[in-house]
Design a protein around this motif. Sequence first.
Motif, short mmCIF file in Angstrom:
data_model
loop_
_atom_site.label_atom_id
_atom_site.label_comp_id
_atom_site.label_asym_id
_atom_site.label_seq_id
_atom_site.Cartn_x
_atom_site.Cartn_y
_atom_site.Cartn_z
N LEU A 1 0.67 -1.24 0.05
CA LEU A 1 0.18 0.10 0.07
C LEU A 1 0.88 1.38 -0.02
O LEU A 1 0.19 2.26 -0.49
CB LEU A 1 -0.92 0.13 1.05
N VAL A 2 2.00 1.28 0.35
CA VAL A 2 3.04 2.27 0.32
C VAL A 2 3.12 2.85 -0.93
O VAL A 2 3.34 4.05 -1.17
CB VAL A 2 4.55 2.17 0.97
N LEU A 3 2.90 1.94 -2.17
CA LEU A 3 2.91 2.43 -3.44
C LEU A 3 1.99 3.70 -3.77
O LEU A 3 2.19 4.59 -4.32
CB LEU A 3 2.93 1.55 -4.44
N ILE A 4 0.70 3.59 -2.92
CA ILE A 4 -0.11 4.63 -3.27
C ILE A 4 0.36 5.94 -2.68
O ILE A 4 -0.04 6.84 -3.09
CB ILE A 4 -1.53 4.17 -2.49
N PHE A 5 0.96 5.74 -1.43
CA PHE A 5 1.75 7.09 -1.00
C PHE A 5 2.78 7.60 -1.62
O PHE A 5 2.84 8.84 -1.39
CB PHE A 5 1.58 6.72 0.70
N LEU A 6 3.46 6.65 -2.15
CA LEU A 6 4.38 7.18 -3.04
C LEU A 6 4.04 8.14 -4.16
O LEU A 6 4.64 9.02 -4.90
CB LEU A 6 5.42 6.15 -3.40
N VAL A 7 2.60 7.54 -4.74
CA VAL A 7 2.24 8.23 -5.81
C VAL A 7 1.82 9.26 -5.53
O VAL A 7 2.00 10.56 -6.27
CB VAL A 7 0.78 7.48 -6.50
N VAL A 8 1.16 9.62 -4.40
CA VAL A 8 0.65 10.90 -3.68
C VAL A 8 1.83 11.76 -3.73
O VAL A 8 1.85 13.15 -4.12
CB VAL A 8 0.41 10.85 -2.14
N GLN A 9 3.01 11.49 -3.27
CA GLN A 9 4.35 12.37 -3.25
C GLN A 9 4.68 12.59 -4.76
O GLN A 9 5.03 13.82 -4.94
CB GLN A 9 5.78 11.51 -2.62
N GLN A 10 4.32 11.95 -5.58
CA GLN A 10 4.83 12.01 -6.95
C GLN A 10 3.73 13.09 -7.73
O GLN A 10 4.11 13.88 -8.55
CB GLN A 10 4.73 10.86 -7.95
N MET A 11 2.64 13.06 -7.22
CA MET A 11 1.42 14.03 -7.52
C MET A 11 2.17 15.49 -7.19
O MET A 11 1.78 16.56 -7.71
CB MET A 11 0.47 13.72 -7.14
N VAL A 12 2.39 15.72 -5.74
CA VAL A 12 3.07 16.65 -5.10
C VAL A 12 4.24 17.28 -6.14
O VAL A 12 4.29 18.46 -6.42
CB VAL A 12 3.40 16.70 -3.65
N ARG A 13 4.98 16.32 -6.52
CA ARG A 13 6.10 16.64 -7.23
C ARG A 13 5.76 17.37 -8.66
O ARG A 13 6.42 18.28 -9.07
CB ARG A 13 6.92 15.44 -7.63
N GLY A 14 4.47 16.90 -9.04
CA GLY A 14 4.17 17.36 -10.45
C GLY A 14 3.62 18.71 -10.19
O GLY A 14 3.92 19.50 -11.20
N LEU A 15 3.03 19.12 -9.18
CA LEU A 15 2.42 20.28 -8.78
C LEU A 15 3.71 21.35 -8.50
O LEU A 15 3.28 22.64 -8.69
CB LEU A 15 1.44 20.41 -7.87
N LEU A 16 4.60 20.95 -7.92
CA LEU A 16 5.63 21.90 -7.35
C LEU A 16 6.29 22.99 -8.31
O LEU A 16 6.37 24.00 -7.87
CB LEU A 16 6.85 20.94 -6.66
N PRO A 17 6.80 22.46 -9.44
CA PRO A 17 7.24 23.32 -10.45
C PRO A 17 6.26 24.65 -10.57
O PRO A 17 6.93 25.83 -10.59
CB PRO A 17 7.46 22.61 -11.82
N LEU A 18 5.14 24.48 -10.78
CA LEU A 18 4.43 25.68 -11.00
C LEU A 18 4.18 26.47 -9.77
O LEU A 18 4.21 27.81 -9.89
CB LEU A 18 2.78 25.17 -11.59
N LEU A 19 3.98 25.94 -8.63
CA LEU A 19 4.08 26.58 -7.44
C LEU A 19 5.46 27.49 -7.25
O LEU A 19 5.66 28.59 -6.82
CB LEU A 19 4.00 25.85 -6.33
#
Length: 404
Positions: free
Chosen positions: A303-321
Amino acid sequence: MKSYTEIHKIKIFMYVQAVVGYQLFFGSIMTLFYLKYSKVSFSEYLTIESILAVSIALFEIPSGWIADRFGRKNMFLLAIVGGIICNTILIYQSSYIVLIINNIILGFFTAMSSGTDESLYYDYFSLKNQIKEFKQTYSKTQSISFIATMIATFSIGFLFDYSMISPLIIDNAIMFSMLLMGLFALPNERCISNLKTNINSKLKELCSFSLIKNAMPFFIITALIFSSLRTAYSLYQPIILDIGIDLKYIGIVLAVFNIISSVVSYLAPSIFKNLKNEKIILFLFVFSIGVGFIGVGIFQNYLVLIFLVVQQMVRGLLPLLAMKRNYYIPSNCENRTTMLSIGNLLNTLSIAIMLFLQSICIRYLAAFNTMEVTGILTVILMLIAILYFIVKKDKGDIICYQED
């Protein structure tokens, strides 16, 4: 027509830069290269990398000042030349002392390129009243960059198996091509300067305490997000192995993560537009980091893969922020690169501190729990920084010079 042509050339260069990246191939196998080709021990490799981080931090501010004074285009292209030279030294030298010196020099050139291109692009688009176009282009380049990294991740194993120096050779060829293209695609500084009219004299006081104070809270927020994601990535491999995924499939897992990040990065402008409120966006980052990091420590299974995916979603949003850091720097700012270098310095220092704390935690805790502690610490610090930022901005002590 000339204005459109210049912007068109810059956009093409931004897209090409996103595709080829920096150390696109070598970055994926850097550790193996030092251990197998340069034949240094793992502790020596960590020392070399820590020296590189310190070098980048030391040169971050002066390099920004140099770029502002002698031309961002010139310094950006010089940084490319420096990268080629340092890569070449790695091919022909394996002496530990030489490798240390090489990384000190590389730290200077890395700092030289840090924020220089972003500052150059932003100012030119801003002066042409094309900030919206810049945001869309910038977001697309981040998606392209994630995809390019994904492809490189798939192929790097074959390249390294064929020849351990092939990634460096390919990266050098790419950087040389970027150097030639940048000579013609990037605008000269005087082209930008000639467009500046009626600059308020206060802009010349950019590096005064008040203006640094204006941008610093937002810089700290983005630095905390960046450092948490960057240092968490170093824990991905042991965590993925600990949940039972075979070593040969790690590359595929990381490639999938890059796909997710690229999709989110592409959708980032729409996501930010729909959320509208900056406060909501910032607290969304806090919530996502809390879930993504703490969840790993709680479940410690597939299940940790789900939470690593959440981190990657944050990573995708970070450049614009992170791009929004420019909003808290005065428009038509002559020293924008210096200010962005301060932000990048905070990134580097945050990474150094976070890595040090993780090195202590990992002695007593599993990688899962080390990531959990990282998340808890990041959330606490982010809440403090965001609340301070909101209070000061609401009181008018922090000025946003560019609205969406």
